[in-house]
Design a protein around this motif. Structure first.
Motif, mmCIF file in Angstrom:
data_model
loop_
_atom_site.group_PDB
_atom_site.id
_atom_site.type_symbol
_atom_site.label_atom_id
_atom_site.label_comp_id
_atom_site.label_asym_id
_atom_site.label_seq_id
_atom_site.Cartn_x
_atom_site.Cartn_y
_atom_site.Cartn_z
ATOM 1 N N THR A 190 0.659 -1.258 0.040
ATOM 2 C CA THR A 190 0.241 0.123 0.010
ATOM 3 C C THR A 190 0.780 1.350 -0.088
ATOM 4 O OG1 THR A 190 -1.741 -1.182 1.203
ATOM 5 C CG2 THR A 190 -1.671 1.381 1.219
ATOM 6 N N GLU A 191 1.995 1.134 0.886
ATOM 7 C CA GLU A 191 2.875 2.421 0.839
ATOM 8 C C GLU A 191 3.583 2.707 -0.417
ATOM 9 O OE1 GLU A 191 3.895 2.266 5.689
ATOM 10 O OE2 GLU A 191 5.216 1.138 4.270
ATOM 11 N N ARG A 192 3.802 1.555 -1.157
ATOM 12 C CA ARG A 192 4.609 1.684 -2.259
ATOM 13 C C ARG A 192 3.829 2.284 -3.472
ATOM 14 N NH1 ARG A 192 9.160 -2.444 -3.483
ATOM 15 N NH2 ARG A 192 9.482 -3.177 -1.382
ATOM 16 N N ARG A 193 2.378 1.884 -3.565
ATOM 17 C CA ARG A 193 1.276 2.345 -4.459
ATOM 18 C C ARG A 193 1.468 4.030 -4.210
ATOM 19 N NH1 ARG A 193 -1.421 -2.659 -3.560
ATOM 20 N NH2 ARG A 193 -2.603 -1.689 -2.084
ATOM 21 N N ARG A 194 1.191 4.369 -2.949
ATOM 22 C CA ARG A 194 1.029 5.572 -2.680
ATOM 23 C C ARG A 194 2.361 6.757 -3.000
ATOM 24 N NH1 ARG A 194 -1.505 4.725 3.661
ATOM 25 N NH2 ARG A 194 -3.631 4.402 2.743
ATOM 26 N N ALA A 195 3.401 5.727 -2.850
ATOM 27 C CA ALA A 195 4.771 6.347 -3.049
ATOM 28 C C ALA A 195 4.974 6.904 -4.553
ATOM 29 C CB ALA A 195 5.611 5.708 -2.856
ATOM 30 N N VAL A 196 4.460 5.844 -5.549
ATOM 31 C CA VAL A 196 4.611 6.069 -6.922
ATOM 32 C C VAL A 196 3.304 6.667 -7.362
ATOM 33 C CG1 VAL A 196 6.243 4.095 -7.060
ATOM 34 C CG2 VAL A 196 3.738 3.889 -7.375
ATOM 35 N N GLN A 197 2.126 7.172 -6.845
ATOM 36 C CA GLN A 197 1.014 7.570 -7.370
ATOM 37 C C GLN A 197 1.537 9.056 -8.159
ATOM 38 O OE1 GLN A 197 -2.056 8.139 -4.751
ATOM 39 N NE2 GLN A 197 -3.557 8.537 -6.480
ATOM 40 N N GLY A 198 1.243 9.225 -9.299
ATOM 41 C CA GLY A 198 1.478 10.324 -9.872
ATOM 42 C C GLY A 198 3.111 10.799 -10.188
ATOM 43 N N ALA A 199 3.765 9.613 -10.181
ATOM 44 C CA ALA A 199 5.476 9.775 -10.269
ATOM 45 C C ALA A 199 5.713 9.863 -11.563
ATOM 46 C CB ALA A 199 6.061 8.667 -9.311
ATOM 47 N N PHE A 200 5.031 9.221 -12.445
ATOM 48 C CA PHE A 200 5.389 9.029 -13.957
ATOM 49 C C PHE A 200 4.556 9.871 -14.737
ATOM 50 C CE2 PHE A 200 6.751 5.219 -11.778
ATOM 51 C CZ PHE A 200 8.125 5.031 -12.066
ATOM 52 N N ALA A 201 5.072 10.249 -15.973
ATOM 53 C CA ALA A 201 4.350 11.087 -16.933
ATOM 54 C C ALA A 201 4.662 10.508 -18.213
ATOM 55 C CB ALA A 201 4.388 12.346 -16.489
ATOM 56 N N GLN A 202 3.861 10.803 -19.282
ATOM 57 C CA GLN A 202 4.284 10.656 -20.746
ATOM 58 C C GLN A 202 4.985 11.799 -21.530
ATOM 59 O OE1 GLN A 202 1.494 8.423 -23.243
ATOM 60 N NE2 GLN A 202 2.610 8.819 -24.850
ATOM 61 N N ARG A 203 5.915 11.652 -21.952
ATOM 62 C CA ARG A 203 6.641 12.970 -22.574
ATOM 63 C C ARG A 203 5.772 13.598 -23.860
ATOM 64 N NH1 ARG A 203 11.686 14.234 -20.602
ATOM 65 N NH2 ARG A 203 12.617 12.531 -19.540
ATOM 66 N N GLY A 223 4.974 -4.717 -7.730
ATOM 67 C CA GLY A 223 4.239 -4.221 -8.745
ATOM 68 C C GLY A 223 3.718 -2.793 -8.813
ATOM 69 N N ALA A 224 3.775 -2.154 -7.877
ATOM 70 C CA ALA A 224 3.704 -0.688 -7.780
ATOM 71 C C ALA A 224 4.169 0.178 -8.890
ATOM 72 C CB ALA A 224 3.874 -0.131 -6.398
ATOM 73 N N THR A 225 5.367 0.043 -9.025
ATOM 74 C CA THR A 225 6.134 0.814 -10.279
ATOM 75 C C THR A 225 5.365 0.395 -11.664
ATOM 76 O OG1 THR A 225 8.115 1.045 -8.867
ATOM 77 C CG2 THR A 225 8.266 1.352 -11.415
ATOM 78 N N ALA A 226 5.432 -1.156 -11.612
ATOM 79 C CA ALA A 226 4.989 -1.448 -13.135
ATOM 80 C C ALA A 226 3.494 -0.732 -13.310
ATOM 81 C CB ALA A 226 5.061 -2.919 -13.176
ATOM 82 N N SER A 227 2.776 -0.929 -12.294
ATOM 83 C CA SER A 227 1.446 -0.545 -12.522
ATOM 84 C C SER A 227 1.203 1.076 -12.885
ATOM 85 C CB SER A 227 0.493 -0.742 -11.084
ATOM 86 O OG SER A 227 0.700 -2.221 -10.893
ATOM 87 N N ALA A 228 2.028 1.975 -11.895
ATOM 88 C CA ALA A 228 2.048 3.308 -12.317
ATOM 89 C C ALA A 228 2.339 3.746 -13.594
ATOM 90 C CB ALA A 228 2.814 3.895 -11.446
ATOM 91 N N CYS A 229 3.619 2.720 -14.196
ATOM 92 C CA CYS A 229 3.981 3.095 -15.467
ATOM 93 C C CYS A 229 3.042 2.382 -16.619
ATOM 94 C CB CYS A 229 5.186 2.398 -15.738
ATOM 95 S SG CYS A 229 6.733 2.934 -14.935
ATOM 96 N N ALA A 230 2.242 1.276 -16.257
ATOM 97 C CA ALA A 230 1.262 0.881 -17.214
ATOM 98 C C ALA A 230 -0.007 1.699 -17.117
ATOM 99 C CB ALA A 230 0.891 -0.664 -16.869
ATOM 100 N N THR A 231 -0.359 2.284 -16.228
ATOM 101 C CA THR A 231 -1.545 3.192 -16.301
ATOM 102 C C THR A 231 -1.202 4.356 -17.118
ATOM 103 O OG1 THR A 231 -2.221 2.409 -13.890
ATOM 104 C CG2 THR A 231 -2.913 4.573 -14.904
ATOM 105 N N MET A 232 -0.087 4.934 -17.080
ATOM 106 C CA MET A 232 0.211 6.013 -17.798
ATOM 107 C C MET A 232 0.443 5.687 -19.323
ATOM 108 S SD MET A 232 0.496 9.216 -17.702
ATOM 109 C CE MET A 232 0.673 9.345 -16.042
ATOM 110 N N LEU A 233 0.623 4.494 -19.506
ATOM 111 C CA LEU A 233 0.970 4.053 -21.137
ATOM 112 C C LEU A 233 -0.379 4.105 -21.493
ATOM 113 C CD1 LEU A 233 4.094 1.920 -20.446
ATOM 114 C CD2 LEU A 233 4.059 4.104 -21.908
ATOM 115 N N LYS A 234 -1.127 3.285 -20.904
ATOM 116 C CA LYS A 234 -2.607 3.055 -21.536
ATOM 117 C C LYS A 234 -3.166 4.286 -21.644
ATOM 118 C CE LYS A 234 -2.876 -1.516 -21.209
ATOM 119 N NZ LYS A 234 -3.794 -2.365 -20.596
ATOM 120 N N ARG A 235 -3.252 5.390 -20.787
ATOM 121 C CA ARG A 235 -3.800 6.595 -21.005
ATOM 122 C C ARG A 235 -3.123 7.091 -22.275
ATOM 123 N NH1 ARG A 235 -3.294 9.214 -14.996
ATOM 124 N NH2 ARG A 235 -4.772 7.816 -13.818
#
Length: 258
Positions: A190-203, A223-235
């Motif tokens: 849970t802490e990992r998910r919160r830590a990476v929330q909004g940490a990635f963006a698409q150029r 999987g927190a980092t992968a999930s954050a990246c995947a969410t941004m790529l899907k968007r």
């Protein structure tokens, strides 16, 4: 100039063949896991090889966690059925253990950047089937300050080698770290998910619409980092996102990987 280079190629190969025994005598190849002398570069000794837990079928079609027995095509584990991750699949070469950890740390902190080629070669067998012309390799990015401090992004090094091995296009600018995050080591999921929330963006201007993204990282823990990246790529319009990594912590071993 191209003709001269072509003429010199056999000479370089012959010189390399002549000098190789002397080089191996002075600097013998060593096991990436324990440092024991081995027969060739990037080869593991028998003890390390025997202790490595390679991953593959049968496994969850989504997250790649191993199954005790075959459960049919497309079968998913209970965790993925209850809370599907945003990536379409996740595959790792090894279960996280002593050898996998040592190789990852030697690459990441020991500056043994040649290990990226070994990792990519092992990772290549997990590239999903399909039209490779429609695939794009994207490494998980580092924040610019961490990149400056370390000098390289280990995921990008692995991605470069994987692109050369497979012929799949690579784009190291698709994702960026929008903000610096604290090290995730020691955090619960849970802490990992919160830590990476909004940490990635698409150029801006980096198009991934309709492409199958191969997201590259070294170690998959929660999987927190992968999930954050995947969410941004899907968007951004990616048709699918497939995580490929060197090692993953199995559910029972996640605490040891932290």
């Amino acid at each position: 100039q191209g003709g001269v280079i072509a003429m010199l190629a056999p000479l370089r190969q012959g010189l390399r063949a002549v000098l190789r025994p002397a080089i191996d005598y002075a600097l013998p190849p060593r096991c990436p896991g324990c440092g024991a002398i081995v027969g060739q570069d990037h080869a593991f000794c028998l003890d390390c090889w025997g202790s490595m837990h390679f991953l593959g079928p049968p496994c969850c079609a989504r997250c790649g966690v191993p199954f005790a027995h075959e459960q049919g095509e497309g079968a998913q584990c209970g965790a993925c059925l209850a809370d599907p991750p945003p990536y379409d699949s996740a595959r790792a070469v090894l279960a996280y253990g002593d050898v996998a950890r040592t190789v990852a740390l030697r690459l990441k902190y020991g500056r043994r950047i040649g290990l990226a080629r070994l990792i990519a070669a092992q990772m290549a067998r997990h590239v999903p089937p399909g039209n490779r012309a429609a695939m794009l390799i994207v490494p998980v990015p580092l924040h610019r300050w961490r990149l400056w401090w370390r000098g390289f992004n280990q995921a990008a090094l692995i991605a470069d080698h994987l692109a050369r091995l497979t012929g799949i296009a690579i784009d190291k600018d698709t994702l960026r770290r929008a903000r610096r995050t604290q090290p995730l080591r020691g955090m619960n999921p849970t802490e990992r998910r919160r830590a990476v929330q909004g940490a990635f963006a698409q150029r801006a201007g980096q198009a991934v619409h309709g492409q199958a993204i191969l997201l590259i990282d070294d170690v998959h823990t929660s999987g927190a980092t992968a999930s954050a990246c995947a969410t941004m790529l899907k968007r951004g319009g990616a048709a699918s996102v497939h995580l490929l990594c060197w090692a993953r912590a199995l559910p029972r071993d996640q605490a040891a990987a932290d």
